[in-house]
Write an enzyme that holds these catalytic residues in place. Structure first.
Site, mmCIF file in Angstrom:
data_model
loop_
_atom_site.group_PDB
_atom_site.id
_atom_site.type_symbol
_atom_site.label_atom_id
_atom_site.label_comp_id
_atom_site.label_asym_id
_atom_site.label_seq_id
_atom_site.Cartn_x
_atom_site.Cartn_y
_atom_site.Cartn_z
ATOM 1 N N CYS A 109 -4.867 11.541 11.942
ATOM 2 C CA CYS A 109 -4.868 10.164 11.456
ATOM 3 C C CYS A 109 -4.845 10.230 9.938
ATOM 4 O O CYS A 109 -5.788 10.750 9.321
ATOM 5 C CB CYS A 109 -6.107 9.426 11.949
ATOM 6 S SG CYS A 109 -6.272 7.736 11.279
ATOM 7 N N CYS A 116 -7.383 -0.398 0.140
ATOM 8 C CA CYS A 116 -6.516 -1.339 0.864
ATOM 9 C C CYS A 116 -6.679 -2.719 0.244
ATOM 10 O O CYS A 116 -7.759 -3.065 -0.256
ATOM 11 C CB CYS A 116 -6.902 -1.379 2.341
ATOM 12 S SG CYS A 116 -5.762 -2.346 3.372
ATOM 13 N N CYS A 120 -9.203 -7.127 5.846
ATOM 14 C CA CYS A 120 -9.537 -7.422 7.240
ATOM 15 C C CYS A 120 -11.059 -7.347 7.385
ATOM 16 O O CYS A 120 -11.692 -6.408 6.914
ATOM 17 C CB CYS A 120 -8.861 -6.431 8.182
ATOM 18 S SG CYS A 120 -7.054 -6.526 8.157
ATOM 19 N N GLY A 167 -5.445 2.047 4.139
ATOM 20 C CA GLY A 167 -4.271 1.398 3.582
ATOM 21 C C GLY A 167 -3.368 0.769 4.633
ATOM 22 O O GLY A 167 -3.499 0.998 5.834
ATOM 23 N N GLU A 168 -2.449 -0.053 4.143
ATOM 24 C CA GLU A 168 -1.433 -0.706 4.969
ATOM 25 C C GLU A 168 -0.095 0.010 4.734
ATOM 26 O O GLU A 168 0.501 -0.107 3.669
ATOM 27 C CB GLU A 168 -1.315 -2.192 4.601
ATOM 28 C CG GLU A 168 -0.082 -2.900 5.124
ATOM 29 C CD GLU A 168 0.146 -2.769 6.620
ATOM 30 O OE1 GLU A 168 1.244 -2.306 7.007
ATOM 31 O OE2 GLU A 168 -0.773 -3.091 7.406
ATOM 32 N N SER A 222 -1.662 -4.057 14.733
ATOM 33 C CA SER A 222 -3.082 -4.392 14.879
ATOM 34 C C SER A 222 -3.178 -5.896 15.078
ATOM 35 O O SER A 222 -3.103 -6.661 14.125
ATOM 36 C CB SER A 222 -3.858 -3.963 13.629
ATOM 37 O OG SER A 222 -3.882 -2.568 13.512
ATOM 38 N N HIS A 224 -5.484 -7.993 17.598
ATOM 39 C CA HIS A 224 -6.908 -8.366 17.653
ATOM 40 C C HIS A 224 -7.183 -9.841 17.943
ATOM 41 O O HIS A 224 -8.335 -10.206 18.184
ATOM 42 C CB HIS A 224 -7.645 -7.949 16.374
ATOM 43 C CG HIS A 224 -7.385 -6.545 15.969
ATOM 44 N ND1 HIS A 224 -7.469 -5.489 16.861
ATOM 45 C CD2 HIS A 224 -7.013 -6.006 14.785
ATOM 46 C CE1 HIS A 224 -7.167 -4.362 16.229
ATOM 47 N NE2 HIS A 224 -6.873 -4.649 14.984
ATOM 48 N N ASN A 298 -16.114 -0.390 16.217
ATOM 49 C CA ASN A 298 -17.077 0.511 15.586
ATOM 50 C C ASN A 298 -17.764 -0.231 14.444
ATOM 51 O O ASN A 298 -17.135 -0.541 13.438
ATOM 52 C CB ASN A 298 -16.333 1.747 15.061
ATOM 53 C CG ASN A 298 -15.560 2.422 16.175
ATOM 54 O OD1 ASN A 298 -16.130 2.904 17.144
ATOM 55 N ND2 ASN A 298 -14.233 2.414 16.057
#
Length: 355
Positions: A109, A116, A120, A167-168, A222, A224, A298
């Site tokens: 990952c 970022c 969010c 980051g995006e 993402s 959600h 998390n």
């Protein structure tokens, strides 16, 4: 350019540019190709290690260029064998990347930005300031170092890469695509594009651009929440990239690439965990071929969200499956070392003397 040395980072040059430089230095084209292979295929971080290059040329390269490679600052080992790394960059910024071992894969990952800018509400990185984009070689180096870690600790090479770290990725579009080109190229790491997934919070125009470029890697969104009111509340990016705009962009992307999309969905307690929410998600899934990864939340110190109960998550997943939607429930890895999804945030300072 390295501000400390005044030298050009040699990996900022493509092969054609490197060949021009070598000719100007009085060297043959094939020497540039040899050096390029050392840099990108053999992942060499030192000119002096380039054994088929003359000592004179190695010294010439040393005098004029630098290799701004990433170094491991610190590694933490989870009880579930996940390894979280903080990496130090040439300008002393820190980023994080994670090795996630599982029964059938070994996944890296990686981060795409220092910090970022998307804020969010449930993500620790979103509470950090974005310092800068990562260069392609800085993303590539994370893969190289995590692959080495996988081989040394588990005797298994990397099988997968996810751009789901700090980051995006689509706000660092050109550098992310260049890093993937180097990772997948025959004269690079030669990994299959289908083993790479880029995850985005949802930037419609850049998703369309991915479609125009007919990318071969996988795309994850993402999500959600599948209604604008709830998604605006937790993901401010949705205010400029509504679900309607994202659906249109994703449909366009699919028509160009024929790649199914993965939707990532965290089920938050008393927020988006009802069957009504599952029904909204199922309707959104009808736009194009896709699958859903339900992700365990998390907790982070900055936010008050809680993970939904297992019964709610199981009912949510069962509803989606009854609608014919491929649905996986992903359990967290590395939670005990803050390496799990949404937990990446630098909590330490750089080591004083990293060589």
């Amino acid at each position: 350019m390295n501000r400390n040395t005044g030298k050009t980072d040699i990996r900022s040059l493509n092969l054609a540019e490197l060949q021009q430089v070598f000719v100007a230095m009085g060297e043959k084209n094939f020497r540039a190709t040899q050096v390029y292979e050392w840099l990108w295929k053999k992942s060499c971080f030192s000119f002096q290690d380039m054994s088929n290059i003359s000592k004179e040329l190695r010294n010439k390269l040393e005098a004029n260029f630098t290799i701004n490679h990433v170094k491991i600052n610190n590694s933490q080992f989870s009880a579930d064998k996940t390894i979280k790394n903080s990496f130090i960059l040439h300008d002393t910024h820190l980023i994080e990347g994670v090795l996630i071992p599982s029964d059938d894969r070994m996944t890296a990952c990686v981060s795409s930005q220092v910090g970022c800018s998307l804020t969010c509400k449930f993500c620790a990185t979103g509470y950090m300031e974005r310092k800068r984009n990562l260069n392609p070689d800085e993303i590539y180096d994370q893969v190289v170092l995590i692959d080495k870690q996988a081989r040394e600790n588990y005797n298994i090479p990397l099988t997968n890469i996810v751009y789901m770290g700090m980051g995006e990725p689509l706000l660092n579009y050109a550098n992310v695509l260049k890093s993937i080109e180097r990772i997948t190229a025959e004269d690079g790491l030669n990994m299959a594009a289908k083993r790479i997934t880029v995850s985005t919070a949802g930037i419609a125009k850049m998703i369309k651009k991915l479609g125009d470029e007919q990318v071969k890697f996988n795309l994850a969104l993402s999500l959600h929440a599948a209604n604008d009111k709830k998604r605006n509340e937790i993901m401010p990016i949705n205010e400029q990239n509504s679900l309607k705009a994202l659906a249109e962009a994703l449909k366009y992307y699919y028509t160009k690439t024929k790649n199914p999309v993965t939707y990532e969905y965290i089920v938050f307690n008393n927020f988006n965990d009802e069957l009504e929410d599952a029904a909204e998600l199922a309707r959104f899934c009808k736009h194009l071929p896709c699958k859903v990864n339900i992700i365990e939340y998390n907790p982070i110190s900055f936010a008050d969200f809680l993970n939904a109960g297992e019964d709610k998550i199981d009912a949510f997943a069962a509803y989606l499956r009854k609608q014919g939607i491929i649905t996986n429930v992903r359990r967290s890895r590395g939670k005990d070392i803050d390496a799990a999804c949404g937990q990446l945030a630098i909590k330490e300072k750089a080591a004083a003397n990293i060589s």
